[in-house]
Enzyme design. Structure first.
Site, PDB file in Angstrom:
ATOM      1  CE1 TYR A  33       1.188  -0.279   4.373  1.00 43.95           C
ATOM      2  CE2 TYR A  33       0.148   1.883   4.362  1.00 43.95           C
ATOM      3  CZ  TYR A  33       0.969   0.956   4.966  1.00 43.95           C
ATOM      4  OH  TYR A  33       1.576   1.258   6.158  1.00 43.95           O
ATOM      5  CE  LYS A 147       3.339   3.258   3.221  1.00 45.08           C
ATOM      6  NZ  LYS A 147       3.420   3.214   4.668  1.00 45.08           N
ATOM      7  CD  GLU A 180      10.046   1.475  10.367  1.00 41.33           C
ATOM      8  OE1 GLU A 180       9.854   2.457   9.641  1.00 41.33           O
ATOM      9  OE2 GLU A 180       9.938   0.300   9.978  1.00 41.33           O
ATOM     10  CG  LEU A 204       8.502   2.397   4.688  1.00 38.61           C
ATOM     11  CD1 LEU A 204       8.284   1.185   3.777  1.00 38.61           C
ATOM     12  CD2 LEU A 204       7.162   3.060   4.992  1.00 38.61           C
TER      13      LEU A 204
HETATM   14  N1  PDD Z   1       2.889   4.808   7.480  1.00 40.18           N
HETATM   15  N2  PDD Z   1       7.609   3.605   8.911  1.00 40.18           N
HETATM   16  C1  PDD Z   1       6.472   2.884   8.927  1.00 40.18           C
HETATM   17  C2  PDD Z   1       6.489   1.532   9.555  1.00 40.18           C
HETATM   18  C3  PDD Z   1       5.302   3.403   8.372  1.00 40.18           C
HETATM   19  O1  PDD Z   1       4.172   2.674   8.384  1.00 40.18           O
HETATM   20  C4  PDD Z   1       5.312   4.710   7.807  1.00 40.18           C
HETATM   21  C5  PDD Z   1       4.108   5.342   7.179  1.00 40.18           C
HETATM   22  C6  PDD Z   1       6.520   5.420   7.826  1.00 40.18           C
HETATM   23  C7  PDD Z   1       6.626   6.804   7.239  1.00 40.18           C
HETATM   24  O2  PDD Z   1       6.563   6.757   5.841  1.00 40.18           O
HETATM   25  P1  PDD Z   1       6.110   8.022   4.977  1.00 40.18           P
HETATM   26  O3  PDD Z   1       6.904   9.163   5.439  1.00 40.18           O
HETATM   27  O4  PDD Z   1       6.392   7.628   3.584  1.00 40.18           O
HETATM   28  O5  PDD Z   1       4.623   8.229   5.258  1.00 40.18           O
HETATM   29  C8  PDD Z   1       7.646   4.828   8.376  1.00 40.18           C
HETATM   30  C9  PDD Z   1       1.674   5.279   6.845  1.00 40.18           C
HETATM   31  C10 PDD Z   1       1.471   6.737   6.941  1.00 40.18           C
HETATM   32  C11 PDD Z   1       0.506   4.461   7.347  1.00 40.18           C
HETATM   33  O6  PDD Z   1       0.690   3.273   7.530  1.00 40.18           O
HETATM   34  O7  PDD Z   1      -0.585   5.000   7.519  1.00 40.18           O
END
Ligand code: PDD
Length: 288
Positions: A33, A147, A180, A204
């Site tokens: 996703y 992801k 993270e 991620l």
């Molecule tokens: N999640 N690390 C993890 C495990 C994440 O699920 C996310 C983002 C990030 C940050 O990624 P980005 O900056 O590309 O949004 C880091 C999204 C927002 C979610 O699961 O809703």
């Protein structure tokens, strides 16, 4: 606003937008996703999100249901049907529908769902006071760079954070390095440098993480991508980043008050710079 979703080839009212019970996403979390922000109709780092989605699909051998240019158009059309000022586009691709079997026996037609909703915003209190986090030992799988929609560990982690009155849970590796958060990347300011875990299979590659590093570099802040822990001498700030948080100062982790317990200068500066970028996207002459 009645929400309209894209599901497998058509736009439908959200209530009618359904997938098959034998979708492998439902049965095995066999999918990937993206979450993408859109400000005043202009997407933030859309190409980077599309690229990451393509990488995630490749990593688990799902063929994209259409080319990236078509996908981009579908994302834009979904937004146009649900045009929130600050919007959050969700794209999910699963391997498709088949009788339940771990083994993928035939080439399937991937399932694709796209929705557009209002982008959730942190509260004023969270912005001014910073947020809080707990730490948990990392119970996730070993490909956190993908992801994946398999988010059970993150769901449980976030639940535990909430139970303890905190906003986020940070995953620690076996020796206590901060990897993270459940849905965020994590940073510290140590001896003036912005420090974050390097990109490997334990984290991620966040699009907002990239933006934070870019903005920090522009502001002349030193950057170190290396493992770090919460008890390093010289640690003066912590923060977390994601599409839904931008960058947020984290002022308390477990019982540890970070420095003064108030958002620090680097967090405030980076957040201001991010919000400026979002505001610029809302100006009519900007394109993305
Ligand atoms: N999640 N690390 C993890 C495990 C994440 O699920 C996310 C983002 C990030 C940050 O990624 P980005 O900056 O590309 O949004 C880091 C999204 C927002 C979610 O699961 O809703």
């Amino acid at each position: 606003m009645t929400l309209t979703a894209w599901v497998n080839g058509e736009f439908l009212p959200l209530a009618d937008a359904t997938v098959h019970i034998e979708d492998r996403g439902f049965q095995f979390a066999d999918g990937v996703y993206e979450v993408i922000a859109c400000f005043g109709g202009t997407f933030l780092d859309l190409q980077a999100h599309l690229h990451r989605l393509e990488q995630s699909c490749q990593a688990i051998a799902i063929e994209l249901p259409c080319c990236l240019a078509e996908l981009e158009q579908l994302i834009r059309q979904t937004y146009q049907r649900n045009p929130y000022d600050d919007a959050m586009l969700y794209v999910q691709i699963t391997r498709g529908v088949a009788p339940r079997s771990h083994l993928i026996k035939a080439k399937l037609q991937p399932t694709m769902v796209i929705t557009s909703r209002a982008l959730p915003m942190p509260s004023d209190e969270q912005i001014t006071q910073g947020v809080t986090a707990i730490t948990l030992s990392d119970i996730r799988w070993k490909r956190c760079d993908i992801k994946s929609i398999a988010l059970l560990a993150s769901v449980l982690g976030k639940q535990e954070a909430t139970r303890q009155g905190a906003d986020e849970a940070f995953w620690l590796d076996d020796v206590g390095h901060v990897l993270e958060g459940c849905a965020t990347n994590c940073f510290a300011v140590i001896d003036g440098a912005l420090v974050t875990h390097p990109l490997d299979q334990q984290v991620l590659g966040g699009i907002t993480r990239d933006m934070a590093l870019r903005l920090a570099a522009e502001q002349g802040i030193a950057i170190e991508q290396r493992p770090w822990h919460l008890h390093e001498a010289g640690l003066s700030e912590c923060m977390m980043s994601s599409t839904t948080n931008a960058i947020m100062p984290v002022c308390k982790i477990n019982d540890q008050i970070i420095a003064t317990g108030k958002p620090g200068a680097v967090s405030i500066l980076l957040r201001q710079q991010m919000l400026k970028t979002f505001e610029a996207l809302k100006q009519p002459n900007e394109t993305n």
